[in-house]
Design a protein around this motif. Sequence first.
Motif, PDB file in Angstrom:
ATOM      1  N   VAL B  19       0.831  -1.201   0.000  1.00  0.00           N
ATOM      2  CA  VAL B  19       0.000   0.000   0.000  1.00  0.00           C
ATOM      3  C   VAL B  19       0.864   1.249   0.000  1.00  0.00           C
ATOM      4  O   VAL B  19       1.994   1.247   0.501  1.00  0.00           O
ATOM      5  N   THR B  20       0.299   2.311  -0.585  1.00  0.00           N
ATOM      6  CA  THR B  20       0.954   3.623  -0.595  1.00  0.00           C
ATOM      7  C   THR B  20      -0.031   4.654  -0.088  1.00  0.00           C
ATOM      8  O   THR B  20      -1.120   4.802  -0.640  1.00  0.00           O
ATOM      9  N   LEU B  21       0.353   5.338   0.977  1.00  0.00           N
ATOM     10  CA  LEU B  21      -0.472   6.389   1.551  1.00  0.00           C
ATOM     11  C   LEU B  21       0.152   7.739   1.202  1.00  0.00           C
ATOM     12  O   LEU B  21       1.377   7.878   1.197  1.00  0.00           O
ATOM     13  N   GLU B  69       7.214  18.792  -4.768  1.00  0.00           N
ATOM     14  CA  GLU B  69       5.773  18.575  -4.911  1.00  0.00           C
ATOM     15  C   GLU B  69       5.013  18.822  -3.617  1.00  0.00           C
ATOM     16  O   GLU B  69       3.794  18.670  -3.579  1.00  0.00           O
ATOM     17  N   LEU B  70       5.741  19.161  -2.554  1.00  0.00           N
ATOM     18  CA  LEU B  70       5.135  19.401  -1.231  1.00  0.00           C
ATOM     19  C   LEU B  70       4.285  18.201  -0.814  1.00  0.00           C
ATOM     20  O   LEU B  70       3.086  18.324  -0.491  1.00  0.00           O
ATOM     21  N   SER B  71       4.896  17.045  -0.829  1.00  0.00           N
ATOM     22  CA  SER B  71       4.149  15.842  -0.500  1.00  0.00           C
ATOM     23  C   SER B  71       5.074  14.763   0.045  1.00  0.00           C
ATOM     24  O   SER B  71       6.307  14.866  -0.041  1.00  0.00           O
ATOM     25  N   SER B  72       4.435  13.738   0.583  1.00  0.00           N
ATOM     26  CA  SER B  72       5.172  12.593   1.093  1.00  0.00           C
ATOM     27  C   SER B  72       4.334  11.349   0.877  1.00  0.00           C
ATOM     28  O   SER B  72       3.092  11.420   0.808  1.00  0.00           O
ATOM     29  N   ILE B  73       5.000  10.217   0.743  1.00  0.00           N
ATOM     30  CA  ILE B  73       4.286   8.940   0.688  1.00  0.00           C
ATOM     31  C   ILE B  73       4.827   8.026   1.775  1.00  0.00           C
ATOM     32  O   ILE B  73       5.996   8.115   2.172  1.00  0.00           O
ATOM     33  N   LEU B  74       3.922   7.171   2.250  1.00  0.00           N
ATOM     34  CA  LEU B  74       4.288   6.122   3.196  1.00  0.00           C
ATOM     35  C   LEU B  74       3.961   4.793   2.521  1.00  0.00           C
ATOM     36  O   LEU B  74       2.811   4.558   2.145  1.00  0.00           O
ATOM     37  N   LEU B  88      -1.370   8.811  10.408  1.00  0.00           N
ATOM     38  CA  LEU B  88      -1.478  10.259  10.483  1.00  0.00           C
ATOM     39  C   LEU B  88      -0.206  10.910   9.966  1.00  0.00           C
ATOM     40  O   LEU B  88       0.906  10.466  10.272  1.00  0.00           O
ATOM     41  N   CYS B  89      -0.392  11.963   9.202  1.00  0.00           N
ATOM     42  CA  CYS B  89       0.711  12.769   8.687  1.00  0.00           C
ATOM     43  C   CYS B  89       0.621  14.143   9.344  1.00  0.00           C
ATOM     44  O   CYS B  89      -0.482  14.667   9.545  1.00  0.00           O
ATOM     45  N   ALA B  90       1.762  14.711   9.682  1.00  0.00           N
ATOM     46  CA  ALA B  90       1.781  16.025  10.315  1.00  0.00           C
ATOM     47  C   ALA B  90       2.984  16.812   9.816  1.00  0.00           C
ATOM     48  O   ALA B  90       4.011  16.230   9.469  1.00  0.00           O
TER      49      ALA B  90
END
Lengths: 113, 111
Positions: B19-21, B69-74, B88-90
């Motif tokens: 999975v990719t969040l 891109e001002l983003s992150s993936i988990l 949760l992302c913060a």
Amino acid sequence: SQTIHQWPATLVQPVGSPLSLECTVEGTSNPNLYWYRQAAGRGLQLLFYSVGIGQISSEVPQNLSASRPQDRQFILSSKKLLLSDSGFYLCAWSPGPYNSPLHFGNGTRLTVT
Amino acid sequence: EDKVVQSPLSLVVHEGDTVTLNCSYEVTNFRSLLWYKQEKKAPTFLFMLTSSGIEKKSGRLSSILDKKELSSILNITATQTGDSAIYLCAVEARGAQKLVFGQGTRLTINP
């Protein structure tokens, strides 16, 4: 090692009643302290934070208030609860000056009936 | 106003899947992005990503920060039922004394 205690774990209160939730941190000094609220299945909303005794910053205007009477004690209060105050309340601490990462207590599930 | 948006809000997969969040943010003077896992009570810290540490890995979990891109993936590979949780992302801004959280992604792993 540092530990954070939060109580009570669950609370059911009628509308209009007062509220007092307490949080204490052990094993550190001058922590930053935080109160967050989490609605069912959602993210965390910051309510209050404190960088020192007697210093409280409020993020969301509402009928809640916070106090920090001692270095490692943080209290969330209300004089009269509303139905909308129901939720999961989380206390957290971090070493200053920058607050990441936060360390959370186990939370208080508040139901206002 | 600083803002964090996570997607999807909910995800159901089978054990063994990958999975990719996603997490995107708007913050003035970015300092760090953090991922937490919340099972029943207290969120537990997973990763912190900064300009000097844009990729982190721990076992089956890994995270990347894309500052452009001002983003992150988990990413979670070979998922297990114990991975079921809210993720949760913060983000934290420089000079701010607080974390701003996204809405969270509820991940359910079915056996």
